[in-house]
Design an enzyme around this catalytic site. Sequence first.
Site: not given
Lengths: 540, 212
Positions: A314, A334
């Site tokens: 990740h 994000r």
Amino acid sequence: MSNSRVSYDEALAAYRPLAERPLQEQHDDVDALLRAYHPDYRADTMTTLKVGPNSGEPCHRQLAEVLQADARIDDADLAGGAIVETDVLVIGGGGAGCAAALVAAVAGAKVILATKLRLGDSNTVMAEGGIQASIDKSDTPQMHYDDTLRAGHHLGEKRLVSQMVMDGPDVIRWLIQQGMQFDMDEFGDLLTRRAGGTSANRVCFYRDYTGLEMMRVLREAVQNSDAEVWEYSPVVELMINEAGHCAGAVISNLKDCRYVQIIAKSVIIATGGIGRMHLNGFPTSNHFGATGDGLVLAYRLGAKLRDLDSFQYHPTGLAHPHHLAGTLITEGVRSAGTWLLNGKGERFVDELKPRDVVAAAILKECAEGRGVQTSDGGQGVWLDTPGLELRNPGILKQRFPKLLHLGKKAGIDPHISPLLIYPTLHYQNGGVAISEHGETTVPGLYCVGEASGGIHGRNRIMGNALLEIISFGRRAGAHAAERRHGKGHKRTSIDHLSRLRRELTISDMPMEQKSPMLFPSCAKFDTDVDYEGLRRNRRK
Amino acid sequence: MNNESQQVVNAVIDGKAIQAPPSLSVIQALWHAGYPRVKGVGCLEGVCGSCRVLVRRKDESAVNIELGCQTLVEEGMQVMFLVFPNPTHHHYRLSHIQNSWDLHAQFHRIFPEAANCRHCGGCTRGCPKGIDVEKGVELASAGRFKEAGELFVECIMCNICMTGCAEEIAPNHVGLFARRVTAYFHSRPSNLIHRLEQIRKGELRIEEDKDE
């Protein structure tokens, strides 16, 4: 080159939140970027399996070590021990296991759910981003299908993917009927946000606590169902019947250190992932119990595995402070528009590219000396949360309470200071090969959730894991429950271990290591005097 | 590695005298000192509620219940793990509540002790997430389930409030009940229902081999 790297304090002093930071045009070829920087492509970490159904296929070296290790028990351990019978045995107490147990119990099967630690101790509870379901009017299941396959580099199993995406909306309905809340707009419609590498707003969520909300609801539902829950009961071995079908499992009770045989007409493995194996030395976002036990158990019984060389790192694991390294920051941050900045304060990748691409881009920045160096030898790049807050005042408090909580623990206020991040080992893309009902290649043995493989190809998009565990958990639970009408086993045993030991010896494998691993090495379980029963077979 | 951060503190964890850097949680500190520990360890991020520990700090007589993964080790600290969580004696199934008009009555049938709250504040004081637990119980008892549930957004079901409740109310399960009935009876998202209807009618299909 490392001398050109900027230190944490210098970079932080130079940092300013800005309302605009244009991304320079990217010329990188994605495949070349992955090949050069993604950890899956490091040749020295791969090996070829010599024993078992996947012999001759590539596998991560650390995973191969546990797949080709000796078992923890032999026949003598079972003598005189308790034997219990059930229709369905579910191994694992996360979201997939709970969904399977609930559906099987409602269908009328006698169900035992055995879990290594406490019910709900799982990666599910830590999932933050959300769950994908094609609901938005600008979206279709076909687009969900296309996005999933494309992100997985077209290596996913088409039938499994199309079935899962068509299940999506009904999975959300089922969860609401278990009592799970989702964030909604003023008219009571589900809110959706966009995951990296996808073409529509498709992720349903509850703040950044989607997994926590899902897990506490499912745990309460299971505890109020007819399914029996056995906590602190790790499975150390599966059992077979006279025909070579799966016939149950041997658990080792951590409370009284005794072995118990659970004879079952069907067994569902829902043991989750491998993060705590710390592949390639990476930190992990995973739960304490994520040690890949299910892969070992299934493989020994003869179940075919797939994509054993593909893992997800990740992009945004916390890199500073050191004692919180690896802790996940949700991709939702994000998705909401937060930028990634290198040590010079420049953006270097489209932040909403698929996870493998973003992770590789971060590793490239660091390798080429544009990362930020911490005093303890770590490095990373900035997650520009103050910039997000500047453009969307109040968004951090409203949408990301868990992030602010993490900031508090780290002594960093994400409103004011960016967070240093580095890729963290997050997800096992492959796993046990399954059918549409979650059946493995061994009759009577099912596998669902992260332990299974075939859906995500070589890369998973945010929100598809929570969808997968409920979609396949429900299907496997229903299918396994039907097997209760079949005739029982004539004879059950762990005879498959003789074959395993013979093959290991013939292949000249070291027999010192025992598996499944059960607990991360940092917990020193195998030297714990409390667990004499499990130590008996340890190397002298 | 720089050495200036290598200072250590002394603490007693599960009866074992240990030394560890103060940047470690009590679980990490126990491992750091070479002792095994698996029971009661969970997500290590403060969301699973497994690692409940009794804590007494230096020169304090009070004993608190906290989360082991969230509690940093301190000089003179005494720590004891509470391993096996106490299950609640309350049982219910949402599907057995036929009518949401009946919810208030059903709540008091399922959680008869909730009305007996003596407002001692033990639940609220113990909550590692800072939830106003007592207020939540009061709201739920008054039938204000949506409001009550909102207070329990961050609840991790660690059961510390249960341990702290003299009336055996199981406040966290009250809070979860309040949240679950809110979704079960009142979440009817029209965009989801519309999509389910499209799928039911066969209007949306997947072409598996469609060229992109």
